[in-house]
Design a protein around this motif. Structure first.
Motif, PDB file in Angstrom:
ATOM      1  N   SER A   1       0.521   9.475   0.109  1.00  0.00           N
ATOM      2  CA  SER A   1       0.133  10.740   0.739  1.00  0.00           C
ATOM      3  C   SER A   1       1.128  11.126   1.828  1.00  0.00           C
TER       4      SER A   1
ATOM      5  N   ARG B   1       4.288  12.422   0.368  1.00  0.00           N
ATOM      6  CA  ARG B   1       4.168  13.820  -0.044  1.00  0.00           C
ATOM      7  C   ARG B   1       4.359  14.756   1.155  1.00  0.00           C
ATOM      8  N   GLU B   2       3.794  14.358   2.305  1.00  0.00           N
ATOM      9  CA  GLU B   2       3.984  15.162   3.516  1.00  0.00           C
ATOM     10  C   GLU B   2       5.466  15.210   3.892  1.00  0.00           C
TER      11      GLU B   2
ATOM     12  N   HIS C   1       7.923  14.835   1.847  1.00  0.00           N
ATOM     13  CA  HIS C   1       8.562  15.638   0.802  1.00  0.00           C
ATOM     14  C   HIS C   1       8.495  17.122   1.163  1.00  0.00           C
ATOM     15  N   ASP C   2       7.341  17.571   1.672  1.00  0.00           N
ATOM     16  CA  ASP C   2       7.200  18.970   2.089  1.00  0.00           C
ATOM     17  C   ASP C   2       8.197  19.307   3.193  1.00  0.00           C
TER      18      ASP C   2
ATOM     19  N   GLU D   1      10.340  11.506  -4.451  1.00  0.00           N
ATOM     20  CA  GLU D   1       9.619  11.635  -5.720  1.00  0.00           C
ATOM     21  C   GLU D   1       9.585  10.310  -6.474  1.00  0.00           C
TER      22      GLU D   1
ATOM     23  N   ILE E   1       7.259   7.901  -4.544  1.00  0.00           N
ATOM     24  CA  ILE E   1       5.847   8.251  -4.757  1.00  0.00           C
ATOM     25  C   ILE E   1       5.382   7.663  -6.079  1.00  0.00           C
TER      26      ILE E   1
ATOM     27  N   GLU F   1       2.446   4.941  -6.388  1.00  0.00           N
ATOM     28  CA  GLU F   1       1.251   5.188  -7.195  1.00  0.00           C
ATOM     29  C   GLU F   1       1.077   4.099  -8.257  1.00  0.00           C
TER      30      GLU F   1
END
Length: 171
Positions: free
Chosen positions: A129, A132-133, A135-136, A151, A154, A158
């Motif tokens: 998570s 992903r933050e 990545h933004d 990417e 992640i 996962e």
């Protein structure tokens, strides 16, 4: 880079060439450095549980956590070098890791195998998570190279969470 004097840190510009702005690289570094701290914390927790694993599935879990620990540790150098490639500084000490980490340590004298795997699963999901933050942030900064690395990480994270989930299923 900051040199510490007795009174206060002094900011020094690295002058590493980049087509990204100084503000963009600073934002990316501010997103990646806590991820690096989390990655070190997760690595050490994974190795802790690897070393202290016991129970009827000892061999399988011991080997699983060893494999996952290697993968997690493998990310650390890439994260730190990415921060340096964009002209920023990265972690310098265990103390700095402790200040930035969001993955909680587990210093308990005994943790059951089931609880170890569940805790690592949840930590990996939290790390994904946070990736992903980050990545933004990279997308907003136009840093496609950091976003691309994230990417892949992640996906790996996962996968670790999935393996840990499947290992803890009771049905």
């Amino acid at each position: 880079m900051a040199h510490t004097t007795e009174s206060k840190p002094v900011k020094i510009t690295l002058r590493t060439p980049s087509d990204l702005s100084q503000q963009a690289t600073a934002r990316v570094a501010d997103a990646l450095n806590p991820l690096l701290a989390d990655t070190f914390a997760l690595y050490l927790k994974t190795k802790n549980f690897h070393w202290h694993m016991s129970g009827p599935h000892f061999r399988d879990y011991h080997l699983l956590l060893d494999e996952q620990g290697e993968q997690i540790f493998g990310m650390t150098d890439d994260i730190a070098e990415r921060v340096r490639k964009i002209g920023q500084t990265t972690l310098r000490s265990i103390g700095q890791i402790a200040k930035l980490q969001r993955i909680r340590d587990n210093d308990d004298a005994f943790v059951s195998a089931q609880h170890m795997l569940e805790e690592l699963r949840d930590d990996n999901l939290a790390l994904a998570s946070r990736m992903r933050e980050a990545h933004d942030v990279c997308d907003e900064a136009g840093d496609v190279a950091s976003a691309s690395l994230l990417e892949n990480w992640i996906d790996e994270t996962e996968r670790r969470a999935w393996f840990l989930f499947e290992a803890t299923r009771t049905e």
